[in-house]
Design an enzyme around this catalytic site. Sequence first.
Site, PDB file in Angstrom:
ATOM      1  N   LYS A   1      -6.962  13.366  87.137  1.00  0.00           N
ATOM      2  CA  LYS A   1      -5.929  12.350  86.901  1.00  0.00           C
ATOM      3  C   LYS A   1      -5.945  11.848  85.462  1.00  0.00           C
ATOM      4  O   LYS A   1      -4.911  11.511  84.902  1.00  0.00           O
ATOM      5  CB  LYS A   1      -6.122  11.168  87.865  1.00  0.00           C
TER       6      LYS A   1
ATOM      7  N   GLU B   1      -7.259   6.215  95.086  1.00  0.00           N
ATOM      8  CA  GLU B   1      -7.235   5.092  94.161  1.00  0.00           C
ATOM      9  C   GLU B   1      -5.847   5.099  93.523  1.00  0.00           C
ATOM     10  O   GLU B   1      -5.418   6.130  92.993  1.00  0.00           O
ATOM     11  CB  GLU B   1      -8.309   5.274  93.077  1.00  0.00           C
TER      12      GLU B   1
ATOM     13  N   ARG C   1     -13.967  20.378  96.381  1.00  0.00           N
ATOM     14  CA  ARG C   1     -12.613  20.032  95.954  1.00  0.00           C
ATOM     15  C   ARG C   1     -11.843  21.293  95.600  1.00  0.00           C
ATOM     16  O   ARG C   1     -12.417  22.346  95.335  1.00  0.00           O
ATOM     17  CB  ARG C   1     -12.656  19.051  94.794  1.00  0.00           C
TER      18      ARG C   1
END
Length: 570
Positions: free
Chosen positions: A280, A44, A270
């Site tokens: 983020k 994104e 992850r």
Amino acid sequence: MLSSATMETTTPPAPERSDFIREIVTTDLREGTHESIVTRFPPEPNGYLHIGHAKSICLNFGIAEEFGGRCHLRFDDTNPVKEEQEFIDSIEADVRWLGFDWGEHLYFASDYFEQLYAWAVHLIEAGKAYVDDLSADEIREYRGTLTEPGRESPWRDRSVAENLDLFARMRAGEFPNGARVLRAKIDMASPNINFRDPVMYRILHAVHPRTGDAWCIYPSYDFAHGQSDAIEHITHSICTLEFQDHRPLYDWFIENLPVPSRPRQYEFARLNLTHTVLSKRILLRLVSEGHVRGWDDPRMPTLSALRRRGFPAEGIRDFAAMIGVARADSVVEVEMLEHAVRDVLNREAQRRFAILKPLKVVIENYPEGEVEYVEVQNNPEDPSAGTRPVAFSRELWIERDDFMEDPPKKFFRLAPGREVRLRSAYFVTCTEVVKDDAGEIVELRCTYDPDTRGGSAPDGRRPKATLHWLSVAHAVPVEVRLYDHLFASEYPGADGRDLFDDLNPDSEIVLRDSFVEPSLAEFASGETVQFERLGYFCPDVDSSPGAPVFNRTLTLKDTWAKLQKQGRHD
Ligand code: ATP
Ligand code: MG
């Protein structure tokens, strides 16, 4: 002693690695489930890529390469409020820098907005989606919890005709933000909360970086993601574990829509790193609240920052191979990343002399005004890197830490009356310590032995220490920025602490009176060199003509190898 330049490191793992995803791909190809495979990396564009994304990039692009398939770069650009062209550009640059190429397969979820809209209409017509007038808060409240079922919205049983009309008017811009949403009509009592009539479209009067003001309704991630995969004929849609519970929903959309292909989703754990935050949202706060110089501040875990700090892409790819891919959550020690990077730098970085904290040495028996050039090896690990001439003269800089007036037993470097080797030059002996009125040492007086030119004595005597040095008249003044972990704590924000209280106050130390060899002027920005005995350094983008700035990429000390020896790893 400062660490030796030639540190033993473990060999990188063999490239023929495997993991559960590669096993699935192997089986699918062998059994003919797929003729060739297609993966994608779907960022994104709401921030810069970080080292966690590198794991996903290496996995998706790596698998495509290894199995002769292809990997798409697809921007999941469905939230115009947070997304920017700057992020799109940086993501493309970072993926390329890491060493991967999507060829012509660059896609944007926004390219599919018209198709996604048509599929939303398809679900409405099938009685499987409805326009809801509940507010966002009400929707949350109606959704229930893990232990309680949700409640159905009073708008759930609108007619197909009414839903079609309202949805068209949502698109036409008749309603303000948040007035209505389109929801899938699935099951408000499902134990999987993702099935409780998830939102497919929301109203957002916002300009999109690519579609401008063509749209004022935007698909949710859940509605856009799987269908985008289907449009691109992705065979293996690889994502992180938090999307595991979304998989049944993803499959539900695929089963209920006339999509051109049926991708399957696989989840992996992850990357988590000690001393590091990879969210983020937090990275954005570090930037916007001024805790760092920007997204590419060398202390950040972003790929732009690691590049600026001097980490070679190869070291990051090696790290991704070392950590592998699994389904179990874990935290990797940041020292392992540093180890992988050091391994590459030790092999490839040229050596140079630099003095971080200078102390002047005057060689009393060396003629005033004379300059000679000694040849110094560029890389002891790589003889083909050759040698370079380094100026030697009567006045030299040495490292302040390399001298002690009253040395303890294990200090072998320079001290009064002691002889040491100046690398590739001569043996020198300290004869006098000069101090200022405050008692600070300002200069050393030494003598040199002219018979030791090149760094060896005809009588075979060997000083216990070899120091690096620079000629005062030739040294180039530079600013040096010493970097350490941005977060002092291994687990930032753990045990209820405020994450920002864990910031390391010494994560950046700026030295303004350091010196380097003139030959460093020729290094292109980004090329990392080893300052002998001090660490790896690279020129920073803040350098300007006549005012070079160097970042410390890493020290020479391989703490990961040490942790391994202590048995903290198998
Ligand atoms: P954040 O949670 O920090 O906002 P994100 O996962 O939402 O990050 P995306 O741009 O959606 O960021 O991520 C693109 C891809 O990278 C996704 O497939 C995601 O699963 C993967 N990814 C993100 N963070 C990590 C990580 N720490 N380790 C491995 N893969 C990751
Ligand atoms: Mg995401």
